[in-house]
Every structure is written in C-alpha cells, then in structure tokens.
Design an enzyme around this catalytic site. Structure first.
Site, PDB file in Angstrom:
ATOM      1  N   ASN A 184     -50.867 -11.896 -33.046  1.00 46.11           N
ATOM      2  CA  ASN A 184     -50.881 -12.184 -31.620  1.00 46.11           C
ATOM      3  C   ASN A 184     -50.411 -10.958 -30.848  1.00 46.11           C
ATOM      4  O   ASN A 184     -49.985  -9.971 -31.441  1.00 46.11           O
ATOM      5  CB  ASN A 184     -49.935 -13.360 -31.315  1.00 46.11           C
ATOM      6  CG  ASN A 184     -50.552 -14.714 -31.654  1.00 46.11           C
ATOM      7  OD1 ASN A 184     -51.773 -14.887 -31.612  1.00 46.11           O
ATOM      8  ND2 ASN A 184     -49.723 -15.662 -31.992  1.00 46.11           N
ATOM      9  N   TYR A 197     -56.335 -21.287 -42.027  1.00 46.68           N
ATOM     10  CA  TYR A 197     -57.388 -20.457 -41.432  1.00 46.68           C
ATOM     11  C   TYR A 197     -58.670 -20.514 -42.263  1.00 46.68           C
ATOM     12  O   TYR A 197     -59.757 -20.731 -41.734  1.00 46.68           O
ATOM     13  CB  TYR A 197     -56.898 -19.014 -41.237  1.00 46.68           C
ATOM     14  CG  TYR A 197     -56.099 -18.874 -39.958  1.00 46.68           C
ATOM     15  CD1 TYR A 197     -55.005 -19.695 -39.711  1.00 46.68           C
ATOM     16  CD2 TYR A 197     -56.447 -17.957 -38.988  1.00 46.68           C
ATOM     17  CE1 TYR A 197     -54.288 -19.606 -38.538  1.00 46.68           C
ATOM     18  CE2 TYR A 197     -55.724 -17.856 -37.803  1.00 46.68           C
ATOM     19  CZ  TYR A 197     -54.647 -18.676 -37.583  1.00 46.68           C
ATOM     20  OH  TYR A 197     -53.940 -18.594 -36.425  1.00 46.68           O
ATOM     21  N   HIS A 231     -57.666 -20.598 -30.123  1.00 45.09           N
ATOM     22  CA  HIS A 231     -58.280 -19.255 -30.049  1.00 45.09           C
ATOM     23  C   HIS A 231     -59.805 -19.336 -29.894  1.00 45.09           C
ATOM     24  O   HIS A 231     -60.528 -18.498 -30.425  1.00 45.09           O
ATOM     25  CB  HIS A 231     -57.922 -18.416 -31.282  1.00 45.09           C
ATOM     26  CG  HIS A 231     -56.466 -18.112 -31.387  1.00 45.09           C
ATOM     27  ND1 HIS A 231     -55.881 -17.042 -30.751  1.00 45.09           N
ATOM     28  CD2 HIS A 231     -55.466 -18.751 -32.036  1.00 45.09           C
ATOM     29  CE1 HIS A 231     -54.575 -17.029 -31.011  1.00 45.09           C
ATOM     30  NE2 HIS A 231     -54.297 -18.062 -31.781  1.00 45.09           N
TER      31      HIS A 231
END
Ligand code: NDP
Length: 489
Positions: free
Chosen positions: A127, A337, A54
């Site tokens: 997403n 993350y 990403h």
C-alpha cells in the site's frame, strides 16, 4: 491501406457487419443469425467479477534497476549485480471504491509491483502506507465490510467506519495516516509505496534477515485537501488514470527508489515492539533505510482489461532469496490473494500473458477450465511425479532456511498489552500546525452523521495518542456545529 478481413470468433469471414438477418426489412430477426448472436453473447460476458477490494486501479509497465548491493542479505537473482534490470508491471488502486469510483477519493492506495525475474515472478503487493488498520486477519473481512456499502441503504456509512475504528484501537496509526495529507495523494506518482508487512531475505549461507520494503517517490509528495478533491472529482472522475497515463505517454517516466530496512532475529527478539505487527513501523533511527534500486514506469499498456484488470498479484509469489515472516496478516494474504484470482480469473490465471512468468514454467497441474497451454512438463508421458520420463524435478539448492517458530496453537488476544498509541503519536508529532489542522478537519468531515457515542469513543482514543489530537478534532467538530466534550468534563 489493406485491412484484415473481419471474421467470427471461429474464423469464418463476415460478409455484413451492419445489418441483422431478418424476414423482410421490418423483421423479426432470424434465430439463425449466428453473427448477431455471437456479438450479443460476447457483450453479455465482458465483465468479470471485480476485486472485492482494490477494484478501481491504474497501472503501467516499467523497469527495476539495482543501484545498491544487498547480496549479503539475499541470494535473490534479481538483486545480483549493480545495474541489473528486471521487467516489472505495477498497479495502483483505491481500496474501498468499486470500479468507476472517483479516483481522487480519500482512501488508502494499493501499490503493487510484479517483478518478472529469471527465477519466477516476485509480487510485492503493498500500500502507500507502511501500516494497516488491523493486525489479525480474522478482523479483515469485518473491517472491509465497515468500509463498503450498508446492506439496507446501499451507501457507504461513516457510522460503520467509525464504529469499527473506535472499537479497534489498533487502527489509530493507519487512521491517522489516512486522514492526514498523505491520505489523498494528487496522483499515483506522488506517493510512496510500502511492502507494509515484514518479509524476509535469505542468503547463500542460509541466513535469514527480516525486512521491510519501501518505495520512495522521486516526484515528491503532493496531496489534495478534501475541498480540492471535490473540485477535481467534479471535473474528472478519472484524474489518476489521466495523470499516470498522460505522464508516461508524454515521456515523463515516474520513478521511485526502493529501500529496505533489515532486522536480525536477535534484534527482533530484543525489540520493544512486535516487528511482525502490521500496525507498527520499524523506526528509521534504529533500522536505517538501505538503498536497493530504482523503479521506473515507462510504458503504458495496450489493453487495460488484459494487462491491468487481469493483472493478478499475490504475496504468495516469492522467489528464492525472498521469504515470508510470522506476520499473521501476511500469511492470510498468501492464501486470500491467490484464492481471489482463481475465483475471479480462473484456475489458470497465472498462464494469462500478463501474469505468466518470463522464466520457464514446469509443473504437473493439468486440465481445468481454460487450460490452453497443454503440457508444462516437456513430455506427455511425464504427467505425474516421480516419473521415469524426464519430467521436471525439485531443486533442493533453493530450499529456504527454516523459520524460527515456537508456540502453543492458541487464539492469543492480539490486543493484550499492545501499545497502539506511541507510533501514531510519533507521527502526529511530525505534523506542523497546518498539517494537524487539516488532519483534524478531515476527521471531522468524515464524522458527518456519526452518532455522538461513537464520536466520543473515538475522541477518547485520539486523546490517548496526544491531548492536542483529541482537542483538535473537537475544535474541528465545533467549527462544523457539533459539540463533543471530553469524557471527564
Ligand atoms: P523518521 O522521522 O525517521 O521517519 C518519518 C517517516 O515519516 C518518513 O518515512 C517520512 O516519509 C514519513 N513522513 C514524514 N512526514 C510525514 C507526513 N506528514 N505524513 C506521513 N508520513 C510522513 O521517524 P520514524 O521512523 O521514527 O517514524 C516516526 C513515525 O513516522 C512513525 O510512527 C510512522 O507513523 C511514520 N512513518 C514511519 C515510517 C517508517 O518506516 N519508520 C514510514 C512512514 C511513516 P518520507 O521520507 O517519504 O517523507
């Protein structure tokens, strides 16, 4: 117009910003030219590690407005009261391409929204697809490697991609979405967003409900064919940035409607599929969409780097009334993350203005690189807990209800007895003839250069989804001069 006086980073006024300090007009330059040194040193440090996935993204600020009452499912403050508004920032992204990759490439798109709620930041990091390629996080790094550059050629590899997918039947659903029209949206405004994972909501009575989140585009779906995308990329590699920034600049604010699907624990136990499996959707017929609110993006950022590149989302950011679920992929992301941001932005990345909550922050973390915020306890004597100096304390009123977990701590085979074909079949059956032809053509294009045995293995998987699927890809391959017979022939 009166203009500010130029200074060094230490605030000293700069007398000459055009000429280095040299021994005579020809040089050499003097090492004591701290202004030159500062300029060069800063430029060397302009890049930070880009996201491994990403990396290439586009974003904007906006507002979330509640339009449907879901207070029976959740005590989450941001959902209380029709018309209630919460400030948000959103980021969309390609997955595989590095920074500077062309925007209009066939790829899954990230769709992430940070809600600055009065009880802390809630990040819905999903997403533009409701499912994913793998269901076990143990497979995630391998999957991403198969999408990234080959270590020897330093080029992306169709062979690696199809080798991994053909050996991973759980990818069929997501591969079908990726290769279909929705795998290449014209702009970030022309796509849905999905929380993808199963999350949970919990209410004031301590009842927990499993949920899926869906953002449906109000701009309509619009896609590029592979051919059209080539022309777009030839013209403009930043077509998404141009479209999103341009729309907001022109006052055409994109909107999405947020819906949830809800499943009780009893329904989860009865379901004939695993509701926590990220390769599965919850059929709308059984779990209807419930309207929650409207997302509007209405403000471009002033500084791409500080507000979009440093924008850090994590599924670990939940607020009271919203919870996680047994979804294995979600749990891994809860770790990965925040870990990625600590690595690429630093320990205190959540204190950066774009990531900092609008809600008060009170914690005992201290020191560390780039701690520019001092005490977060309200009192320098309160630097540990428990303390007698008025430092912040826990609030048992926001305790989550317990998760209904039971198990044996084994490494269970996630593929055993799993139906990987019914849901991609339901999707394939939604496609009309022209969509099926484009799907098969996109797959055949993406199989360019892939060895026959890998193609054959993947075709056998498509055959299991639908006879017309495998045959359609065979025909598309034949149209490109490749023969790929059925295994049984
Ligand atoms: P439904 O017919 O109730 O829902 C179909 C869903 O598919 C809608 O969300 C729709 O999104 C989306 N859709 C419609 N056309 C296409 C297309 N050409 N390409 C991709 N998505 C499309 O059926 P089910 O809920 O029973 O699901 C059937 C299949 O639809 C699933 O197996 C899954 O592959 C796919 N799907 C299901 C979703 C779900 O959450 N249930 C979400 C997205 C896809 P929209 O309304 O925005 O047009």
């Amino acid at each position: 117009m009166s203009r500010n006086r130029l200074t060094t980073t230490a605030g000293a006024p700069v007398a000459d910003n055009q000429n280095s300090q040299t021994a005579g007009p020809q040089g050499p330059v003097l090492l004591q030219d701290y202004q030159l040194l500062e300029k060069l040193a800063h430029q060397n440090r302009e890049r930070i590690p880009e996201r491994v996935v990403h990396a290439n993204g586009w974003g904007a600020r906006g507002t979330f407005t509640v339009t449907g009452d879901i207070s029976r499912y959740t005590r989450a403050d941001l959902f209380q009261g029709l018309g209630r508004q919460t400030e948000v920032i959103a980021r969309f992204s390609n997955v595989a391409g590095e920074q500077g990759a062309a925007d209009a490439e066939r790829d899954v798109r990230g769709f992430a929204v940070k809600f600055y709620t009065d009880e802390g930041n809630w990040d819905l990091v999903g997403n533009n697809t409701p499912v994913f390629f793998v269901r076990d996080p143990y497979k995630f790094p391998d999957f991403i490697r198969s999408q990234k550059r080959h270590p020897r050629t330093n080029r992306r590899s169709n062979t690696a991609q199809w080798d991994f997918w053909s050996l991973s039947p759980e990818s069929l659903h997501q591969v079908t979405i990726l290769m279909s029209d929705r795998g290449l949206p014209q702009t970030p405004m022309n796509m849905n967003g999905y929380g993808s994972h199963t999350f949970s909501l919990w209410n004031d009575q301590g009842e927990r409900f499993w949920v899926k989140f869906h953002f449906k585009t109000r701009q309509g779906h619009a896609f590029f064919t592979d051919e059209e995308a080539k022309a777009v990329i030839g013209e403009d590699r930043e077509s998404y940035q141009k479209a999103l920034f341009g729309a907001i600049d022109a006052g055409q604010f994109p909107k999405w409607t947020l819906y949830i699907q809800v499943m009780s624990q009893a329904e989860a136990e009865r379901a004939d599929f695993d509701p926590f499996d990220l390769t599965k959707v919850w059929p709308h017929g059984d779990y209807p969409l419930i309207e929650v609110g409207e997302l509007e993006l209405n403000r471009n950022v002033d500084n791409y780097f500080t507000e979009i590149e440093q924008l850090a989302f994590s599924p670990s950011n939940i607020v009271p009334g919203i919870g996680h679920s047994p979804d294995k992929m979600l749990q891994a992301r809860v770790f990965a993350y925040a870990d990625a941001h600590r690595y690429r932005l630093g320990t205190h990345y959540e204190a950066l203005p774009v990531n900092a909550p609008k809600a008060p922050v009170a914690h005992y973390h201290k020191d560390g690189a780039m701690n520019f915020f001092g005490h977060k306890t309200g009192n320098p004597d309160a630097f540990y807990e428990p303390n007698s100096f008025g430092g912040p304390v826990e609030d048992p009123s926001v305790k989550e209800p317990p998760l209904p977990l039971a198990g044996d701590g084994d490494r269970h085979d996630h593929r055993l007895g799993n139906d990987d074909v019914s849901q991609p079949r339901a999707l394939f059956e939604l496609f009309d003839t022209a969509e099926r032809e484009r799907l098969c053509a996109n797959i055949a294009n993406a199989m360019d250069g892939v060895p026959d045995e890998i193609v054959a293995r993947q075709l056998a998987l498509f055959d299991r989804v639908h006879a017309d699927y495998g045959d359609g890809v065979r025909q598309a391959l034949a149209a490109r001069g490749r023969s790929a017979r059925k295994a049984a022939e």
